[in-house]
Design a protein around this motif. Structure first.
Motif, short mmCIF file in Angstrom:
data_model
loop_
_atom_site.label_atom_id
_atom_site.label_comp_id
_atom_site.label_asym_id
_atom_site.label_seq_id
_atom_site.Cartn_x
_atom_site.Cartn_y
_atom_site.Cartn_z
N VAL A 198 0.84 -1.20 0.00
CA VAL A 198 0.00 0.00 0.00
C VAL A 198 0.87 1.25 0.00
N ALA A 199 1.90 1.26 0.84
CA ALA A 199 2.78 2.43 0.91
C ALA A 199 3.45 2.69 -0.43
N ARG A 200 3.92 1.65 -1.10
CA ARG A 200 4.58 1.83 -2.40
C ARG A 200 3.60 2.41 -3.43
N LYS A 201 2.37 1.95 -3.37
CA LYS A 201 1.35 2.48 -4.28
C LYS A 201 1.16 3.97 -4.06
N ASN A 202 1.07 4.38 -2.80
CA ASN A 202 0.88 5.80 -2.49
C ASN A 202 2.09 6.63 -2.89
N ILE A 203 3.27 6.10 -2.65
CA ILE A 203 4.49 6.84 -3.02
C ILE A 203 4.54 7.04 -4.54
#
Length: 259
Positions: free
Chosen positions: A129-134
């Motif tokens: 999820v974090a990678r998607k947001n970044i």
């Protein structure tokens, strides 16, 4: 089914405010999808978990059941770090422990133009999820999301000017948890030792990752200040300051690198 029909059904399940947010952030309404959203609202599922987005520090983040929804209280943590950096474009390195959606790492990178952030989480699904947001925020070159556990002293390589963390800090069995939080992952909420276990891990291990003169910024729970301060000062860290959130509750503690 059109948006007005969906709004009427959803308002009966979750109230007017929730129905408005859901309908404004949903493109298509089938009977099945509206039934599912109405059922989720009746169960107390937060709107952010239904529409899979939450705003934080002026930025929109994707969120799901594997991540803690960003909360306004945590904006105090971001503000504290930004306020302490005199040159917003300075080349500084930041480590975010337990990144979840990546909201803290992203907000810092967006507001500190020279910052490079390593953001870790032990959950592979949260890291995804974090990678998607970044990526969505155009920060892939400045924020590196890694899978690691800050409870392990060798989990992270490198040294950092700033370490920041909103760790799990709710004691297991605490009845003050609101209904919405019950739909967040327990791994992001609860900690042993009456909610202090994650702080003890960070106090012990972060000394391996902080640069001389560096600082650590921590979000804390209501009434936890004295306990957190003892953990860190006993580990050799130097207490710098504590800051309240908008409700006047002490929410952020700052320590400088250990002696």
């Amino acid at each position: 089914m059109d948006a007005n029909q969906a709004f009427e059904i959803l308002s009966k399940s979750g109230g007017l405010h929730a129905a408005r947010i859901v309908t404004e952030n949903t493109d298509k309404f089938s009977r099945l999808s509206v039934w599912r959203m109405a059922r989720a609202l009746r169960r107390g599922v937060p709107v952010a978990k239904i529409i899979h987005q939450k705003w934080f520090y002026g930025l929109r983040f994707y969120t799901n059941k594997y991540t803690l929804d960003p909360r306004p209280d945590t904006e105090t943590l971001v503000m504290a770090v930004i306020a302490d950096v005199p040159n917003k474009n300075a080349d500084i390195s930041i480590l975010d422990l337990g990144t979840g959606t990546g909201c803290i790492a992203a907000a810092l990178a967006k507001n500190l133009g020279g910052a490079h952030v390593v953001a870790i989480d032990r959950s592979r699904r949260a890291a995804r999820v974090a990678r998607k947001n970044i990526r969505n925020l155009g920060l892939s070159g400045r924020v590196d999301v890694q899978i690691a556990n800050f409870a392990r002293p060798r989990a992270i390589s490198g040294h950092f000017d700033i370490i920041v963390s909103n760790p799990p800090y709710i004691a297991r069995g605490d009845t003050r948890v609101d209904t919405g939080a019950m739909h967040d992952p327990k791994i992001a909420l609860y900690a042993g030792n009456n909610g202090f276990a994650a702080y003890a891990d960070i106090a012990k291990n972060a000394r391996n990752w902080i640069r001389p003169g560096g600082r650590i910024y921590l979000e804390i729970g209501d009434g936890a200040g004295q306990g957190v301060q003892k953990i860190f000062t006993d580990a050799g860290w130097i207490f710098v300051n504590q800051l309240p959130d908008l409700a006047g509750i002490n929410r952020v503690m700052i320590f400088s690198g250990p002696k």
